[in-house]
Design a protein around this motif. Structure first.
Motif, short mmCIF file in Angstrom:
data_model
loop_
_atom_site.label_atom_id
_atom_site.label_comp_id
_atom_site.label_asym_id
_atom_site.label_seq_id
_atom_site.Cartn_x
_atom_site.Cartn_y
_atom_site.Cartn_z
N THR A 104 -19.81 8.06 62.50
CA THR A 104 -19.95 7.90 60.92
C THR A 104 -19.71 6.33 60.55
O THR A 104 -18.74 6.12 60.88
CB THR A 104 -19.34 8.85 60.21
OG1 THR A 104 -19.89 10.22 60.48
CG2 THR A 104 -19.34 8.61 58.58
N LEU A 105 -20.71 5.59 60.27
CA LEU A 105 -20.38 4.13 60.06
C LEU A 105 -20.51 4.06 58.62
O LEU A 105 -21.27 4.47 57.92
CB LEU A 105 -21.75 3.20 60.43
CG LEU A 105 -21.85 3.61 62.06
CD1 LEU A 105 -22.97 2.38 62.54
CD2 LEU A 105 -20.39 3.17 62.81
N ILE A 106 -19.50 3.34 58.10
CA ILE A 106 -19.34 3.15 56.37
C ILE A 106 -19.25 1.81 56.21
O ILE A 106 -18.79 0.93 57.04
CB ILE A 106 -18.03 3.79 56.06
CG1 ILE A 106 -16.89 3.32 56.54
CG2 ILE A 106 -18.15 5.34 56.11
CD1 ILE A 106 -15.74 4.04 56.03
N GLU A 107 -20.14 1.26 55.28
CA GLU A 107 -19.99 -0.04 55.03
C GLU A 107 -18.70 -0.56 53.70
O GLU A 107 -18.15 0.38 53.37
CB GLU A 107 -21.31 -0.51 54.08
CG GLU A 107 -21.50 0.03 52.82
CD GLU A 107 -22.75 -0.50 51.97
OE1 GLU A 107 -23.21 -1.38 52.74
OE2 GLU A 107 -22.97 -0.10 50.92
N PRO A 108 -18.59 -1.68 53.74
CA PRO A 108 -17.33 -2.13 52.54
C PRO A 108 -17.47 -1.54 51.22
O PRO A 108 -18.80 -1.62 50.74
CB PRO A 108 -17.50 -3.72 52.58
CG PRO A 108 -18.12 -3.77 54.09
CD PRO A 108 -19.30 -2.96 54.30
N GLY A 109 -16.52 -1.06 50.81
CA GLY A 109 -16.60 -0.11 49.57
C GLY A 109 -16.92 1.12 49.47
O GLY A 109 -16.71 1.90 48.65
N TYR A 110 -17.59 1.52 50.65
CA TYR A 110 -17.72 3.15 50.82
C TYR A 110 -16.24 4.02 50.92
O TYR A 110 -15.58 3.66 51.92
CB TYR A 110 -18.67 3.29 51.87
CG TYR A 110 -18.88 5.06 51.91
CD1 TYR A 110 -20.14 5.32 51.00
CD2 TYR A 110 -18.33 6.01 52.83
CE1 TYR A 110 -20.27 6.83 51.11
CE2 TYR A 110 -18.81 7.37 52.59
CZ TYR A 110 -19.84 7.62 51.86
OH TYR A 110 -20.10 8.99 51.80
#
Length: 270
Positions: free
Chosen positions: A121-127
């Motif tokens: 699971t990859l999350i971007e900045p702010g998520y």
């Protein structure tokens, strides 16, 4: 001769349904499910979580068969630790859908579940992960989300409610993707036409069962297709109003053994 089973297939969502707020099933739920399975029924997990995030829970449940994962995009076989079937969301399509949503509501924060039994699971900045106990990998830029095939995109908005974000996404995404809401802070884009119902129907077919055999439990709007496919749908007391509106009955909450309450009635201990 043994009496016929009330339902031969017990389909349960995980978060907000079988699992309590601490991400664990209760001892009563485990014991009741074990008894029902011993009586001849099949228990099938049907969840929005991707296969890698379901595997540890299947161990807790003692489940060694099939599981429907990724909102129906994955059919996982715990016995062999492999996907029998999977559908990915085209990454260019996902980017296009995100662009349309942001043109409508402003910036959103995104994450992706990669395809495969070892997908991350990859999350971007702010998520912010709605389930902080689930492992994730933070990337520095959005374009890194598309580094490998994905099964779905998860969205959050800094101001809009989940219902508002889901409605706005549906209004602009069209046939690019299916929009679902599977829990607090969890609005998702998945391959067009894929729902929990498609995954449940495929799993049932593998087991030689059909919709008349199926009893389904859930708590969120992403469970609506599953309820419409199954013979009987049971919403938890903590369920979203949209799901309660289509449910055949409402049981007690996930914190109060709602699944066990129904199963103990339908499968009395003899």
């Amino acid at each position: 001769m043994a009496a016929p089973l009330a339902y031969a297939l017990i389909a349960t969502d995980l978060d907000g349904t079988l699992l309590r707020g601490d991400d664990t099933p209760s001892e009563r739920s485990l014991a009741t499910l074990a008894r029902v399975v011993a009586a001849g029924a099949r228990h099938l997990v049907v969840t929005g979580r991707p296969a890698p995030r379901v595997r540890p829970l299947l161990d807790v449940l003692g489940a060694t068969g099939l599981a429907v994962c990724g909102q129906g995009a994955q059919l996982y076989d715990a016995a062999t630790d492999r996907l029998l079937w999977s559908v990915t969301l085209d990454r260019e399509t996902a980017e296009t859908a995100l662009g349309k949503i942001e043109a409508e509501v402003g910036q959103v924060y995104a994450a992706v579940d990669q395809d495969g039994v070892d997908g991350q699971t990859l999350i971007e900045p702010g998520y912010l992960m709605p389930h902080p106990t689930l492992p994730s990998v933070r990337v520095e830029r959005r374009d890194e989300l598309w580094s490998a095939p994905i099964s779905k995109v998860l969205l959050r908005h800094p101001d809009l409610s989940d219902d508002e974000l889901a409605a706005a996404a549906r209004s602009v995404v069209g046939s690019l993707a299916t929009v679902t809401m599977s829990g607090p802070g969890t609005v998702e884009l998945q391959p067009c036409g894929i729902t929990k119902a498609t995954g449940l129907a495929m799993a049932a077919g593998h087991l030689g069962l059909g919709r008349s055999d199926a009893l389904a439990f859930g708590d969120m709007p992403n469970d609506i297709p599953m309820f419409r496919w199954a013979a009987h749908g049971v919403a938890m007391a903590n369920a979203h109003p949209e799901l309660k509106a289509v449910a055949d009955e409402v049981t007690s909450s996930n914190e109060d053994d709602g699944i066990a309450v129904v199963l103990d009635r339908l499968f009395p201990d003899r």
